[in-house]
Write an enzyme that holds these catalytic residues in place. Structure first.
Site, PDB file in Angstrom:
ATOM      1  N   GLU A  12      -3.789   1.926 -25.310  1.00 42.80           N
ATOM      2  CA  GLU A  12      -3.909   3.380 -25.181  1.00 42.80           C
ATOM      3  C   GLU A  12      -2.561   4.020 -25.692  1.00 42.80           C
ATOM      4  O   GLU A  12      -1.709   3.885 -25.754  1.00 42.80           O
ATOM      5  CB  GLU A  12      -2.791   2.675 -23.332  1.00 42.80           C
ATOM      6  CG  GLU A  12      -3.075   4.241 -23.073  1.00 42.80           C
ATOM      7  CD  GLU A  12      -2.456   4.265 -21.905  1.00 42.80           C
ATOM      8  OE1 GLU A  12      -3.317   3.933 -20.870  1.00 42.80           O
ATOM      9  OE2 GLU A  12      -1.419   4.974 -21.193  1.00 42.80           O
ATOM     10  N   ARG A 102      -6.829   9.955  -9.419  1.00 44.85           N
ATOM     11  CA  ARG A 102      -6.706  10.669  -9.208  1.00 44.85           C
ATOM     12  C   ARG A 102      -5.962  11.256  -9.469  1.00 44.85           C
ATOM     13  O   ARG A 102      -5.716  12.212  -9.601  1.00 44.85           O
ATOM     14  CB  ARG A 102      -6.219   9.414  -8.063  1.00 44.85           C
ATOM     15  CG  ARG A 102      -6.077  11.121  -7.189  1.00 44.85           C
ATOM     16  CD  ARG A 102      -4.484  10.932  -5.703  1.00 44.85           C
ATOM     17  NE  ARG A 102      -3.599  10.072  -6.025  1.00 44.85           N
ATOM     18  CZ  ARG A 102      -1.997   9.856  -5.795  1.00 44.85           C
ATOM     19  NH1 ARG A 102      -2.644   9.886  -3.820  1.00 44.85           N
ATOM     20  NH2 ARG A 102      -0.890   9.617  -5.988  1.00 44.85           N
ATOM     21  N   HIS A 142       0.349  -0.172  -4.829  1.00 43.03           N
ATOM     22  CA  HIS A 142       0.448   1.297  -5.822  1.00 43.03           C
ATOM     23  C   HIS A 142       1.665   1.994  -4.235  1.00 43.03           C
ATOM     24  O   HIS A 142       1.498   1.293  -3.510  1.00 43.03           O
ATOM     25  CB  HIS A 142      -0.961   2.175  -5.396  1.00 43.03           C
ATOM     26  CG  HIS A 142      -0.537   4.080  -5.980  1.00 43.03           C
ATOM     27  ND1 HIS A 142       0.455   4.706  -5.044  1.00 43.03           N
ATOM     28  CD2 HIS A 142      -0.704   4.118  -6.795  1.00 43.03           C
ATOM     29  CE1 HIS A 142      -0.025   5.943  -5.918  1.00 43.03           C
ATOM     30  NE2 HIS A 142      -0.418   5.957  -6.670  1.00 43.03           N
ATOM     31  N   GLN A 205      13.440   3.231 -22.706  1.00 41.25           N
ATOM     32  CA  GLN A 205      12.200   3.333 -22.205  1.00 41.25           C
ATOM     33  C   GLN A 205      12.258   2.798 -20.579  1.00 41.25           C
ATOM     34  O   GLN A 205      11.088   2.854 -20.151  1.00 41.25           O
ATOM     35  CB  GLN A 205      11.133   2.239 -22.864  1.00 41.25           C
ATOM     36  CG  GLN A 205      10.299   2.774 -24.286  1.00 41.25           C
ATOM     37  CD  GLN A 205       9.930   1.361 -25.280  1.00 41.25           C
ATOM     38  OE1 GLN A 205      10.098   0.563 -25.514  1.00 41.25           O
ATOM     39  NE2 GLN A 205       8.188   2.057 -24.991  1.00 41.25           N
TER      40      GLN A 205
HETATM   41  P1  FAD Z   1      -6.683   6.155  -5.812  1.00 38.14           P
HETATM   42  O1  FAD Z   1      -7.353   4.804  -6.309  1.00 38.14           O
HETATM   43  O2  FAD Z   1      -6.775   7.505  -5.280  1.00 38.14           O
HETATM   44  O3  FAD Z   1      -5.290   5.518  -5.162  1.00 38.14           O
HETATM   45  C1  FAD Z   1      -4.034   5.959  -4.765  1.00 38.14           C
HETATM   46  C2  FAD Z   1      -3.534   6.205  -3.668  1.00 38.14           C
HETATM   47  O4  FAD Z   1      -4.504   6.718  -2.413  1.00 38.14           O
HETATM   48  C3  FAD Z   1      -3.455   3.931  -3.672  1.00 38.14           C
HETATM   49  O5  FAD Z   1      -2.810   3.877  -2.138  1.00 38.14           O
HETATM   50  C4  FAD Z   1      -4.908   3.816  -2.920  1.00 38.14           C
HETATM   51  O6  FAD Z   1      -4.567   2.959  -2.268  1.00 38.14           O
HETATM   52  C5  FAD Z   1      -4.880   5.134  -1.997  1.00 38.14           C
HETATM   53  N1  FAD Z   1      -6.431   5.384  -2.078  1.00 38.14           N
HETATM   54  C6  FAD Z   1      -7.073   5.277  -3.129  1.00 38.14           C
HETATM   55  N2  FAD Z   1      -8.803   5.782  -2.442  1.00 38.14           N
HETATM   56  C7  FAD Z   1      -8.738   5.887  -0.994  1.00 38.14           C
HETATM   57  C8  FAD Z   1      -9.632   6.854  -0.392  1.00 38.14           C
HETATM   58  N3  FAD Z   1     -10.272   6.834  -0.213  1.00 38.14           N
HETATM   59  N4  FAD Z   1      -8.335   7.372   1.174  1.00 38.14           N
HETATM   60  C9  FAD Z   1      -7.722   6.516   1.614  1.00 38.14           C
HETATM   61  N5  FAD Z   1      -6.988   6.123   0.631  1.00 38.14           N
HETATM   62  C10 FAD Z   1      -7.472   6.070  -0.497  1.00 38.14           C
HETATM   63  N6  FAD Z   1      -1.733   9.381 -14.981  1.00 38.14           N
HETATM   64  C11 FAD Z   1      -2.148  10.714 -15.276  1.00 38.14           C
HETATM   65  O7  FAD Z   1      -2.088  11.841 -15.081  1.00 38.14           O
HETATM   66  N7  FAD Z   1      -2.795  10.613 -16.556  1.00 38.14           N
HETATM   67  C12 FAD Z   1      -3.564   9.182 -17.029  1.00 38.14           C
HETATM   68  O8  FAD Z   1      -3.978   9.460 -17.992  1.00 38.14           O
HETATM   69  C13 FAD Z   1      -3.183   7.794 -16.296  1.00 38.14           C
HETATM   70  N8  FAD Z   1      -3.078   7.173 -16.566  1.00 38.14           N
HETATM   71  C14 FAD Z   1      -3.383   5.966 -15.722  1.00 38.14           C
HETATM   72  C15 FAD Z   1      -4.014   4.220 -16.728  1.00 38.14           C
HETATM   73  C16 FAD Z   1      -3.745   3.670 -15.571  1.00 38.14           C
HETATM   74  C17 FAD Z   1      -4.273   2.019 -15.604  1.00 38.14           C
HETATM   75  C18 FAD Z   1      -2.968   3.113 -14.236  1.00 38.14           C
HETATM   76  C19 FAD Z   1      -2.537   1.912 -13.719  1.00 38.14           C
HETATM   77  C20 FAD Z   1      -2.411   4.253 -14.161  1.00 38.14           C
HETATM   78  C21 FAD Z   1      -3.086   5.816 -14.575  1.00 38.14           C
HETATM   79  N9  FAD Z   1      -1.964   6.936 -14.718  1.00 38.14           N
HETATM   80  C22 FAD Z   1      -2.313   8.507 -14.936  1.00 38.14           C
HETATM   81  C23 FAD Z   1      -1.249   7.407 -13.452  1.00 38.14           C
HETATM   82  C24 FAD Z   1      -2.439   7.665 -11.542  1.00 38.14           C
HETATM   83  O9  FAD Z   1      -3.008   9.018 -12.108  1.00 38.14           O
HETATM   84  C25 FAD Z   1      -1.379   7.353 -10.862  1.00 38.14           C
HETATM   85  O10 FAD Z   1      -1.020   5.790 -10.339  1.00 38.14           O
HETATM   86  C26 FAD Z   1      -1.685   7.467  -9.256  1.00 38.14           C
HETATM   87  O11 FAD Z   1      -0.370   8.257  -8.564  1.00 38.14           O
HETATM   88  C27 FAD Z   1      -3.064   7.297  -8.853  1.00 38.14           C
HETATM   89  O12 FAD Z   1      -4.022   7.202  -9.409  1.00 38.14           O
HETATM   90  P2  FAD Z   1      -5.079   6.368  -8.700  1.00 38.14           P
HETATM   91  O13 FAD Z   1      -6.372   6.419  -9.417  1.00 38.14           O
HETATM   92  O14 FAD Z   1      -5.134   5.067  -8.492  1.00 38.14           O
HETATM   93  O15 FAD Z   1      -5.747   6.790  -7.769  1.00 38.14           O
END
Ligand code: FAD
Length: 285
Positions: A12, A102, A142, A205
């Site tokens: 990454e 998200r 999360h 870090q």
């Molecule tokens: P979600 O899947 O939406 O989950 C967030 C929370 O909401 C969780 O508690 C989950 O249980 C809950 N949830 C999920 N779906 C629902 C639903 N339908 N109804 C109710 N609750 C729900 N951030 C950046 O800004 N840029 C990046 O490039 C980036 N890359 C990342 C790469 C990886 C591999 C990881 C692990 C994280 C990355 N992040 C990045 C951070 C990420 O954006 C954050 O962790 C964010 O807070 C959650 O994203 P998510 O897609 O997991 O969210």
């Protein structure tokens, strides 16, 4: 890639905050490409900043370096039309793989209403585009999830919305990855889950990483940090060794590959790769 029968090795990188230092990242990408990763993922700036740079670097990987990019895309701070714009550009650049997220809520960027969660973004992409989709997951849950059961349920939603595999948040306690496999399997999530490992090679870090990821620190990790607190070179080597040991344990335990958070440091990536090349099933050159 996950069906090819050997561990998927990926890296990454993040785009620079401003256009100015793009050349430096491109040089790093050239060095990373020499490791022949299966893919390189490019992060999407928090709050949707540097969206153009993410696309540009993904396109550079694909067209100039012949490396498959995985372009990250967040949605919480973007309207539907902004998301469409980015996806349109990705399609023009022939990018095929999107890590649909998200995104974190950022204090100075008001959240938009069109997408509340990653699964909504995934469903939208599935219905309107033909990208291959990845999703994020969290070995320790999360921070927004009430408990691990709720957390696992959200991974099921991602699977149902069309995610084809999941990549984990960084973690230092290798067991947490195997616990994640147990709880997802029990909930009917059968996607490949690729562990994400961040080699910690500098003291500064640690605070940042731990604060951002809320990863717990096992005793062996904390011991390493205190031992090399005053010895930057020693910490650099020990941090790489720690990451290598994590990767080897994960691969030996059946992980379908490893994803290395390089922090744009090609030397770190090369050293980790050297330590795990055999376990990845790659021939010595
Ligand atoms: P979600 O899947 O939406 O989950 C967030 C929370 O909401 C969780 O508690 C989950 O249980 C809950 N949830 C999920 N779906 C629902 C639903 N339908 N109804 C109710 N609750 C729900 N951030 C950046 O800004 N840029 C990046 O490039 C980036 N890359 C990342 C790469 C990886 C591999 C990881 C692990 C994280 C990355 N992040 C990045 C951070 C990420 O954006 C954050 O962790 C964010 O807070 C959650 O994203 P998510 O897609 O997991 O969210």
């Amino acid at each position: 890639m996950f069906e090819q029968g050997r561990p998927v090795f990926s890296l990454e990188v993040f785009p620079p905050k401003k256009d100015g230092s793009l050349d430096k990242v491109k040089t790093t990408l050239g060095e990373l490409a020499s490791l022949q990763p299966d893919y390189i993922s490019v992060t999407y700036g928090a709050g949707g900043t540097a969206a153009g740079l993410s696309c540009e670097l993904s396109a550079y990987l694909k067209q100039q370096l012949g490396v498959e990019p995985l372009a990250h895309l967040t949605c919480i701070n973007s309207s539907r039309s902004q998301v469409e714009q980015v996806l349109g550009r990705m399609r023009e650049e022939q990018i095929e793989n999107v890590l649909a997220l998200r995104g974190d809520r950022v204090p100075d960027v008001p959240p938009q209403k069109d997408f509340q969660h990653a699964d909504e973004l995934m469903r939208f992409i599935r219905q309107n585009y033909d990208f291959s989709l990845a999703g994020a997951c969290y070995p320790e849950g999360h921070p927004d999830s009430a408990d691990l059961q709720e957390d696992t349920q959200s991974l099921r939603l991602k699977q149902e919305a069309g995610a084809e595999y999941l990549v984990t948040q960084l973690f230092f306690d290798t067991d947490t990855y195997f616990h994640l496999l147990d709880r997802t399997a029990a909930a009917g999530v059968d996607l490949p889950i690729q562990p994400g490992i961040m080699p910690i090679v500098r003291l500064n870090q640690i605070q940042r990483t731990v604060a951002l990821s809320s990863a717990s620190l096992p005793a062996a990790f904390s011991k390493m940090i205190s031992r090399y607190e005053q010895d930057p070179d020693g910490l650099y080597k020990a941090g790489i060794q720690y990451a290598v040991s994590q990767c080897l344990a994960l691969l030996a335990g059946g992980a379908p590959g490893v994803h290395i958070y390089t922090m744009n440091n090609a030397d770190v990536a090369k050293q980790v790769y050297a330590g795990i090349r055999t376990a990845l099933g790659r021939e010595e050159k």
